[in-house]
Design a protein around this motif. Structure first.
Motif, short mmCIF file in Angstrom:
data_model
loop_
_atom_site.label_atom_id
_atom_site.label_comp_id
_atom_site.label_asym_id
_atom_site.label_seq_id
_atom_site.Cartn_x
_atom_site.Cartn_y
_atom_site.Cartn_z
N GLU A 231 0.88 -1.12 -0.10
CA GLU A 231 0.05 0.16 -0.18
C GLU A 231 1.15 1.40 0.23
N GLU A 232 1.87 1.25 0.87
CA GLU A 232 2.68 2.33 0.92
C GLU A 232 3.09 2.93 -0.52
N VAL A 275 -7.36 4.20 -6.61
CA VAL A 275 -7.37 2.28 -6.72
C VAL A 275 -8.14 1.43 -7.13
N PHE A 317 -4.80 -3.66 -7.87
CA PHE A 317 -4.27 -3.91 -7.23
C PHE A 317 -4.56 -5.08 -7.03
N LYS A 318 -4.21 -6.24 -6.02
CA LYS A 318 -3.86 -7.38 -5.81
C LYS A 318 -4.70 -8.38 -6.60
N SER A 341 0.98 -4.42 -8.05
CA SER A 341 -0.42 -3.38 -8.82
C SER A 341 0.57 -3.24 -9.84
#
Ligand code: 4AD
Ligand code: MG
Length: 428
Positions: A231-232, A275, A317-318, A341
């Protein structure tokens, strides 16, 4: 006094000298116009027969395009205009052959690519190269300011980073070596000594498909950070993109405008980038009429459709683990999903960045190496990184040519690198 184009604006009304090349010429009776190409800029030189005399005027008329010249004259900014022009007082012309192959008429892409060493002198190509240079500098500025160290990775490598299907194999004194697909695995070694590192260099992919967004040799900027989670990593990418776009637009506004781009539309400083989860992106694609099963990666058309639905850069993402690289860490609560991502640019452009969290576990990495049919021996050094003081870490990679293409709006990626290498071409 000899000045540079950059200094020109400080010398309006004065007599100065400039060096460059004749990029174009046109004449109408007693007046000739030279377009002088000087350090990436194009300046109009006005030559009046009355002022210069018969002999000098005739010499200019005879000079072929691409002749190097030194002009001396008065720099003037005509009222209501933004471009300075020079009213010629004297000129020194150097020799050049009169059969310069690129003319004003339109040439086909193959002809231009065959003459790429000369084609780069044309206005559009010169501007694209300026923007590319500014982009490369912006990437480096951001990373150095953020405390990253540049760590150059090798080009000859023993193993594949991004899958084995598009590797260039080379004979390394009787052993098999591969041209590097990405500097990432090496920057992962670097984080244990420098914590925040980036590689910046050529990446090679034996892409067998002919597309407008693939090269076989491209330049990648690949930051890697210890203690950073997925995430960062996304937040870092958003800040990186905002910074580099703002900087390039500030430095190259004139070039972007002349390529038909609206500089304002290239800056996203005050917007946040959405996102989406892979599952959400899949739904959008299905609603758009595409057939796609869970677990498949987005194909080019699907990615273009997705990115036509957004007005800012955005992330997916994911992804399912099967569409991501072997080194990616799975989501802690959903092992079928990868903490990886892609960042896509808006307006139907598609992928600009791939990034993710790398697994820190020796056993899991070994399992993935085996599942992917890779050689444990080749990757033993990479496994060692998990054996001796492994920490969570993440990073990402952006292709310089992809971003140059997005910024400039050129249709084909081959115009965003000085000497493109594609399926059918590795010269000049
Ligand atoms: O998506 P890719 O393959 O990801 C990696 O190589 C990771 N190791 C990056 C990382 O996490 N450090 O490549 C990264 C980026 C792409 O998003 C794209 O911008 C560009 O490199 N790229 C290409 N550009 C031109 N031609 C090609 N054939 C490209 N392949 C990837
Ligand atoms: Mg990718």
């Amino acid at each position: 006094m000899m000045i540079t184009v950059k200094q020109l604006k400080d010398y309006i009304g004065e007599t100065i000298s400039l060096r460059g090349w004749i990029s174009r010429k046109r004449s109408s009776g007693k007046i000739q116009f030279i377009q002088l190409r000087s350090a990436g800029s194009f300046i109009q030189i006005i030559c009046l027969k009355e002022q210069l005399g018969e002999e000098c005027f005739a010499k200019i008329k005879k000079a072929p395009v691409e002749s190097p010249i030194i002009v001396t004259g008065k720099a003037l900014l005509p009222p209501g205009r933004s471009e300075i022009e020079i009213h010629l007082e004297s000129i020194k012309i150097f020799k050049s052959s009169s059969d310069y192959p690129i003319s004003k008429k339109t040439h086909g892409p193959e002809f231009l690519l065959e003459h790429r060493h000369l084609w780069i002198r044309s206005q559009i190509q010169t501007k694209i190269l300026k923007i590319r240079s500014s982009l490369e500098y912006a990437c480096i500025c951001f990373l150095q300011q953020e405390g990253f160290y540049r760590m150059d990775a090798p080009i000859f490598t023993p193993s594949a980073c991004e899958g084995t299907t598009d590797l260039f194999e080379v004979d390394y004194f009787g052993s098999k070596a591969f041209l590097s697909q990405s500097g990432q695995l090496y920057s992962e070694a670097g984080i244990s000594c420098l914590e925040k590192v980036y590689t910046f260099g050529p990446c090679f992919r034996a892409e067998k498909s002919k597309t407008r967004r693939h090269l076989t040799e491209f330049w990648g900027v690949e930051p890697e950070v210890a203690w950073l989670d997925a995430e960062e990593n996304i937040i870092l990418q958003e800040r990186f993109i905002k910074f580099i776009l703002s900087k390039v637009v500030k430095e190259c506004a004139d070039e972007l405008i002349s390529l038909g781009r609206d500089p304002e539309s290239l800056i996203f400083d005050n917007q946040s980038f959405p996102v989406l989860l892979y599952d959400e992106a899949l739904e959008i694609v299905k609603k758009g009429g595409f057939e796609m099963q869970w677990g498949e990666d987005f194909r080019v058309e699907q990615e273009e459709y997705l990115s036509s639905q957004f007005a800012t850069p955005f992330f997916i993402f994911k992804y399912p683990v099967q569409c991501r690289a072997f080194y990616i860490e799975p989501a802690p609560d959903q092992s079928e999903l990868a903490l990886s991502s892609d960042c896509l640019m808006p307006g139907g452009f598609g992928e600009i960045i791939t990034g993710g969290q790398r697994t820190a576990s020796y056993d899991f990495l070994l399992q993935r190496i085996q599942e992917h049919g890779l050689s444990q021996q080749d990757f033993q050094w990479y496994l060692d990184l998990r054996k001796f003081g492994s920490v969570p870490h993440s990073g990402f990679g952006m292709g310089i040519e992809r971003m140059t293409r997005w910024l400039t709006g050129v249709k084909h990626i081959r115009e965003t690198i000085p000497f493109p290498r594609t399926l059918k071409r590795f010269s000049p």
